[in-house]
Scaffold this motif. Structure first.
Motif, PDB file in Angstrom:
ATOM      1  N   GLY A 195       0.801  -1.222   0.000  1.00 20.55           N
ATOM      2  CA  GLY A 195       0.000   0.000   0.000  1.00 20.55           C
ATOM      3  C   GLY A 195       0.833   1.270   0.000  1.00 20.55           C
TER       4      GLY A 195
ATOM      5  N   GLY B 133       1.461   4.393  -3.814  1.00 18.56           N
ATOM      6  CA  GLY B 133       0.300   5.282  -3.889  1.00 18.56           C
ATOM      7  C   GLY B 133       0.642   6.580  -3.199  1.00 18.56           C
TER       8      GLY B 133
ATOM      9  N   VAL C  37      -4.660   1.507   1.847  1.00 14.08           N
ATOM     10  CA  VAL C  37      -4.389   1.144   0.453  1.00 14.08           C
ATOM     11  C   VAL C  37      -4.087  -0.347   0.344  1.00 14.08           C
ATOM     12  CG1 VAL C  37      -2.846   1.529  -1.513  1.00 14.08           C
ATOM     13  CG2 VAL C  37      -3.597   3.464  -0.129  1.00 14.08           C
TER      14      VAL C  37
ATOM     15  N   PHE D 279      -6.598  -2.656  -1.824  1.00 16.27           N
ATOM     16  CA  PHE D 279      -5.976  -3.267  -2.997  1.00 16.27           C
ATOM     17  C   PHE D 279      -5.987  -4.790  -2.910  1.00 16.27           C
ATOM     18  CE2 PHE D 279      -1.967  -5.063  -4.753  1.00 16.27           C
ATOM     19  CZ  PHE D 279      -2.299  -4.978  -6.102  1.00 16.27           C
TER      20      PHE D 279
ATOM     21  N   ARG E 287     -11.638   2.986  -6.360  1.00 21.02           N
ATOM     22  CA  ARG E 287     -10.300   2.435  -6.115  1.00 21.02           C
ATOM     23  C   ARG E 287      -9.237   3.281  -6.809  1.00 21.02           C
ATOM     24  NH1 ARG E 287     -12.803  -2.312  -7.402  1.00 21.02           N
ATOM     25  NH2 ARG E 287     -11.622  -2.438  -9.335  1.00 21.02           N
TER      26      ARG E 287
ATOM     27  N   LEU F  80      -6.439   4.839  -4.596  1.00 22.09           N
ATOM     28  CA  LEU F  80      -5.186   4.094  -4.641  1.00 22.09           C
ATOM     29  C   LEU F  80      -4.212   4.586  -5.698  1.00 22.09           C
ATOM     30  CD1 LEU F  80      -6.540   0.428  -4.318  1.00 22.09           C
ATOM     31  CD2 LEU F  80      -6.274   2.178  -2.556  1.00 22.09           C
TER      32      LEU F  80
END
Length: 287
Positions: A94, A97, A127, A131, A183, A187
């Motif tokens: 994560g 991003g 994130v 994800f 998303r 993200l």
């Protein structure tokens, strides 16, 4: 962003990893950052050795059984160990991003990425959660479902890794899981998404492609979280990051396998120096 997952495990594709994506900067000299893939592999290596050096046999059996495998099978125990290390290596995916904006100089070195909405920069734990909850079913996790069931391995792994700082977050909404637009906004789409998938593939590839567990029990997920938290803490120590970064730079264009070998060599000392080896009981005769 569509990714051809049929070729993701191939080592050649891992050469597309962007090592300008950083994972650690605290304690390093000004302007110096540690590539994210280096940190992911360092944490995976500690988790790999934690299986032997930190966990006791009853804990290993909980993990193997909780993954739906046979604790008396050497093959299954090896696969469970590789899965645990792989998940540990995925913990910071994560950071690909909005997290990258935390170091302005490093962020400016990234090329080919969509601009991120400064007002919607989510935590890297969130994130990771969103994800993985969306991506893991497409990689074989919970293949018979849609990944939305909270008891599915996909959702449990996502929540487990989102909690690698010690607190499990609330799950993403079903709307966020189903909406590509949401998303992408939270993200980062395009190259952000591609790099997240490539980093997942690189870690899994180094660990031999451990596959997918048919289930993941609550007990196994909680125990796995402890190993992930511990491994992240040990591998984040400044002296270790500096040593790994120095070795990486001295070679230049360091192959993943070489970095992985160094991480495996260093991990036992990280566990031992922290006093986290399995206790060795001595029999003392009565006087």
């Amino acid at each position: 962003m569509e990714v051809d997952r049929a070729v993701l495990p191939g080592s050649q594709l891992c050469s597309g990893l962007d090592c300008a994506l950083w994972g650690k900067s605290e304690g390093l000299p000004p302007g110096v950052v540690y590539p994210l893939i280096g940190h992911l592999l360092d944490v995976a290596a500690v988790a790999w050795w934690a299986w032997d050096l930190h966990l006791v046999d009853v804990q290993r059996r909980v993990l193997v059984t909780g993954m739906g495998m046979d604790p008396d099978s050497a093959k299954d125990r090896g696969r469970a160990r590789a899965l645990l290390a792989c998940w540990a290596g995925w913990h910071d995916v994560g950071k690909i991003g909005g997290f990258q904006c935390k170091d302005v100089e490093a962020y400016e070195l990234l090329h080919g990425y969509d601009s991120l909405d400064a007002g919607v920069v989510s935590s890297h734990g969130h994130v990771t959660h969103l994800f993985l909850a969306h991506a893991l079913p497409a990689l074989g996790y919970d293949a018979d479902g849609d990944g939305l069931a909270l008891v599915s391995p996909a959702r449990r792994v996502a929540q487990m890794l989102a909690g690698h700082h010690g607190r499990y977050p609330a799950p993403p909404s079903r709307r966020a899981l189903r909406s590509t637009a949401i998303r992408d906004r939270e993200l980062g789409a395009g190259e952000w998404e591609r790099q997240r998938h490539l980093h997942l593939a690189a870690v899994a590839d180094v660990l031999g492609g451990p596959g997918v567990p048919p289930v993941l029990s609550v007990e196994a997920a909680v125990l796995a979280t402890e190993v992930v938290v511990l491994s992240d803490w040990l591998a984040s120590q400044e002296h270790h990051v500096e040593a790994q970064l120095h070795a990486m730079k001295s070679i230049g264009g360091d192959p993943l396998e070489s970095h992985w070998d160094r991480a495996l060599e260093a991990a036992p000392a990280l566990i031992g120096d922290a006093g986290l080896l399995v206790p060795q009981w001595k029999e003392t005769p009565l006087a």
